[in-house]
Design a protein around this motif. Structure first.
Motif, short mmCIF file in Angstrom:
data_model
loop_
_atom_site.label_atom_id
_atom_site.label_comp_id
_atom_site.label_asym_id
_atom_site.label_seq_id
_atom_site.Cartn_x
_atom_site.Cartn_y
_atom_site.Cartn_z
N MET A 1 0.86 -1.20 0.00
CA MET A 1 0.00 0.00 0.00
C MET A 1 0.89 1.25 0.00
N LYS A 2 0.77 2.08 -1.04
CA LYS A 2 1.63 3.25 -1.18
C LYS A 2 0.83 4.51 -0.87
N LEU A 3 1.48 5.43 -0.14
CA LEU A 3 0.82 6.69 0.23
C LEU A 3 1.81 7.83 0.04
N ASP A 4 1.30 8.98 -0.44
CA ASP A 4 2.16 10.15 -0.63
C ASP A 4 2.59 10.72 0.72
N VAL A 5 3.81 11.22 0.77
CA VAL A 5 4.34 11.87 1.98
C VAL A 5 4.33 13.37 1.75
N ILE A 6 3.84 14.11 2.75
CA ILE A 6 3.80 15.57 2.64
C ILE A 6 4.69 16.22 3.70
N ALA A 13 6.91 15.15 -0.45
CA ALA A 13 8.22 14.60 -0.10
C ALA A 13 8.30 13.13 -0.51
N GLY A 14 7.80 12.83 -1.70
CA GLY A 14 7.87 11.46 -2.20
C GLY A 14 6.71 10.61 -1.71
N SER A 15 6.95 9.33 -1.57
CA SER A 15 5.91 8.40 -1.12
C SER A 15 6.52 7.35 -0.19
N VAL A 16 5.66 6.63 0.49
CA VAL A 16 6.11 5.59 1.41
C VAL A 16 5.27 4.34 1.22
N GLU A 17 5.89 3.20 1.38
CA GLU A 17 5.18 1.92 1.26
C GLU A 17 4.71 1.50 2.65
N LEU A 18 3.42 1.36 2.82
CA LEU A 18 2.85 0.97 4.11
C LEU A 18 2.54 -0.52 4.15
N SER A 19 2.79 -1.13 5.30
CA SER A 19 2.56 -2.56 5.45
C SER A 19 1.07 -2.89 5.39
N GLU A 20 0.72 -3.90 4.61
CA GLU A 20 -0.68 -4.34 4.52
C GLU A 20 -1.17 -4.94 5.84
N ASP A 21 -0.24 -5.49 6.62
CA ASP A 21 -0.61 -6.09 7.91
C ASP A 21 -1.05 -5.05 8.92
N LEU A 22 -0.61 -3.81 8.72
CA LEU A 22 -0.96 -2.74 9.65
C LEU A 22 -2.03 -1.81 9.11
N PHE A 23 -1.97 -1.51 7.82
CA PHE A 23 -2.85 -0.50 7.24
C PHE A 23 -3.82 -1.05 6.20
N SER A 114 -5.85 0.60 10.22
CA SER A 114 -6.48 0.21 8.95
C SER A 114 -7.78 0.96 8.72
N ALA A 115 -8.52 1.22 9.80
CA ALA A 115 -9.79 1.94 9.68
C ALA A 115 -9.55 3.37 9.18
N LYS A 116 -8.50 4.02 9.70
CA LYS A 116 -8.18 5.37 9.26
C LYS A 116 -7.71 5.38 7.80
N ALA A 117 -6.91 4.37 7.44
CA ALA A 117 -6.43 4.28 6.06
C ALA A 117 -7.59 4.04 5.09
N ALA A 118 -8.52 3.15 5.49
CA ALA A 118 -9.66 2.83 4.62
C ALA A 118 -10.59 4.02 4.45
N ALA A 119 -10.69 4.86 5.49
CA ALA A 119 -11.58 6.02 5.44
C ALA A 119 -10.93 7.22 4.75
N GLY A 120 -9.67 7.08 4.35
CA GLY A 120 -8.97 8.20 3.73
C GLY A 120 -8.58 9.30 4.71
N GLU A 121 -8.46 8.93 5.99
CA GLU A 121 -8.15 9.91 7.04
C GLU A 121 -6.74 9.74 7.57
N LEU A 122 -5.88 9.09 6.77
CA LEU A 122 -4.49 8.87 7.17
C LEU A 122 -3.57 9.76 6.35
N VAL A 123 -2.67 10.46 7.04
CA VAL A 123 -1.70 11.34 6.39
C VAL A 123 -0.31 10.94 6.87
N VAL A 124 0.63 10.81 5.95
CA VAL A 124 2.02 10.54 6.32
C VAL A 124 2.83 11.82 6.13
N LEU A 125 3.51 12.21 7.20
CA LEU A 125 4.27 13.46 7.23
C LEU A 125 5.76 13.14 7.20
N ASP A 126 6.51 13.95 6.48
CA ASP A 126 7.95 13.73 6.37
C ASP A 126 8.63 13.85 7.73
#
Length: 206
Positions: A1-6, A13-23, A114-126
């Motif tokens: 699961m890939k998410l943009d980093v801001i 600031a690029g992107s990060v690969e998130l673990s499917e087991d967690l997110f 995973s609930a936050k990721a599924a709802a689109g409420e997850l943000v990854v910060l540099d």
């Protein structure tokens, strides 16, 4: 699961690969409910207390003779039937906490993420490091990013300047990785995790 980093200033600031087991899990309400209930019960003070018959301040003198009154037999005014008498089987100080297996608590945290990721409420910060602790600067950045009720999870230690700047901003909470918990994650509209926080969470929950 890939998410943009801001960045805090809104830049990318690029992107990060998130673990499917967690997110990437399918969030289960029953698991989340059990973990939140365990958290809230452990947090409950349990200091509620009523006075029993032996603790009320009335005299212990017998109020009238035993026989011949045509009424019920009574000893003193401390009986629960009388106004301001002792309370029968009322609450006493106790712990409301109960046990929950460590594996289940970890599972609950995975489902919350995973609930936050599924709802689109997850943000990854540099990063959340700040050179100077300025609340006005951070408040402006948070407003521009559109975070009204947000929880920020950093790595093992939170940057001191950022924590100081954030503590006066309403609706913004900051926690280190070890402080991440299901209740705080679910009660906020936006979950913000730094890159260091993602790595630390993956190490904690693997």
């Amino acid at each position: 699961m890939k998410l943009d980093v801001i960045k805090l200033d809104g830049g990318t600031a690029g992107s990060v690969e998130l673990s499917e087991d967690l997110f990437g899990l399918e969030p289960r309400a029953d698991i989340l409910h059990r973990v939140v209930r365990w958290q809230r019960n452990n947090a409950q003070a349990g200091t509620h207390k009523v006075k029993t018959r032996s603790e009320t301040s009335y005299s212990t003198k017998k109020i009238y003779r035993q026989k011949g009154t045509g009424g019920a037999r009574h000893g003193d005014r401390n009986a629960p039937i009388f106004r301001k008498g002792g309370v029968y089987k009322g609450p006493t100080p106790r712990s409301h906490g109960h046990d929950l297996p460590k594996k289940f608590r970890k599972l609950g945290l995975r489902h919350a993420l995973s609930a936050k990721a599924a709802a689109g409420e997850l943000v990854v910060l540099d990063s959340i490091s700040m050179d100077v602790a300025k609340t006005s600067v951070l408040a402006k950045q948070v407003k521009e990013l559109g975070w009204k009720r947000a929880l920020i999870i950093d790595g093992a230690d939170v940057d001191a300047n950022f924590a100081k700047a954030a503590r006066n901003i309403e609706g913004l909470d900051v926690l280190p990785t070890m402080g991440a918990n299901v209740y705080d994650i679910l009660k906020r509209d936006t979950l913000v995790i730094t890159k260091a926080g993602v790595e630390a969470l993956e190490a904690r929950l693997k």
